[in-house]
Design a protein around this motif. Structure first.
Motif: not given
Length: 330
Positions: A93-113
């Motif tokens: 398995p590999i994760l490909l994370d593409i952000p949304r414009a409405d997210l603060d990525i540094k504080n996003d809990w999904v990207f953190a997990i």
């Protein structure tokens, strides 16, 4: 080498990033479930990965709009489950994370997990926000890529992947997976004889649905010790409302929304309500009061299509308990 891109609406787009994926000497496929969320995917991933002999699966599951209604615990449970299914089948398995414009990525809990899980399980993660400070110019609606965004994401992933040793580390069955050893999620389809069934395919995903209309207005599914946590169905301009019940509770599910000007797969998760024993699914003579984004919905007697029930070997309360335990182990 067989590679599957498994994602949601961003992966589904015909002119999206998948169009620009270029990996030499590989057979590349995609299965994309627009409108589906991670906790639905957990019930489907086993059957999806069984269809071909995949070596690698790339999960694009961080972009969907579930942050406002799905808890961190339930997301982590779903993520760990789909990773365990892939690893248990010998698939990397590999994760490909593409952000949304409405997210603060540094504080996003999904990207953190995803970041924590990637490090903990030694799983590769390609995070587009690592190479782009502002994703907005690459998105046409704040979520889905425009042409330049599709090209950028596809090229970035391809270049980064092609620099890897093809003996990609498959990750490992970390002891944390023991927490969900007794959990099995699946989709159970109706098995009654004489049902009128259709096969529906979209963006690489294919499934069989039972048609409920005319003389066939109700079907029964026997759960035999399992727990029913949701239902699979089709949404479209002619669909309506399903009534789903067991011996003690009844749930109505509307199978039409504002995007039902085209037909697509839909899923309704019951959350804290679960079904047991004999479950009946019936089509009702109710035309949903829904205004479509395009065109018009049918006002005729609705026709509904049932794919089956999302079922688990454990209760919803047990899933909640396990989810909380997983959060504590990160």
């Amino acid at each position: 080498m067989n590679i599957l891109f498994l994602g949601f609406s961003v992966t589904a787009e015909d002119n999206g990033y998948f169009k620009y994926i270029d990996i030499p000497n590989a057979k590349i496929e995609k299965v994309a479930l627009g409108g589906v969320q991670p906790h639905h995917l957990a019930y489907l991933v086993g059957s999806i990965l069984e269809k071909n002999n995949y070596d690698i699966v790339i999960f694009e599951i961080a972009t969907a709009g579930f942050r406002s209604f799905l808890s961190e615990q339930m997301y982590l449970f779903s993520l760990v489950y789909v990773l365990r299914v892939a690893l248990s089948k010998g698939i990397t398995p590999i994760l490909l994370d593409i952000p949304r414009a409405d997210l603060d990525i540094k504080n996003d809990w999904v990207f953190a997990i995803n970041s924590k899980v990637s490090r903990l399980f030694d799983i590769l993660r390609f995070n587009i926000s690592d190479v782009v400070d502002d994703i907005s110019p690459y998105l046409r609606d704040g979520i889905h890529t425009n042409e330049s965004g599709a090209r950028f994401v596809g090229k970035y992933f391809s270049d980064a992947f092609n620099r890897l040793d093809y003996r990609v580390n498959p990750g490992f069955l970390n002891p944390i997976f023991n927490v969900i050893d007794n959990v099995s999620l699946d989709l159970i389809i109706p098995l009654e004889s004489g049902l009128d069934v259709i096969e529906f395919s979209r963006s690489g995903y294919s499934a069989v649905y039972s048609k409920l209309e005319g003389n066939t207005r109700k079907i029964k599914i026997q759960l035999s010790g399992l727990f029913g946590h949701g239902v699979s169905y089709l949404l479209g301009p002619d669909t309506g409302v399903l009534k789903i019940n067991d011996a003690s509770k009844s749930i109505n599910v509307t199978c039409r929304d504002e995007f039902s000007y085209y037909t697509r797969a839909g899923y309704n998760y019951f959350k804290d309500r679960e079904l047991q024993g004999d479950v009946f699914i019936e089509t009702l003579d109710i035309v949903p009061n829904v205004t479509l984004k395009k065109g018009f919905g049918s006002n005729e007697r609705p026709v509904n299509y049932v794919g089956g029930l999302l079922v688990s070997s454990v209760s919803y309360n047990e899933i909640v308990r396990i989810s909380k335990e997983l959060i504590g182990l990160l």
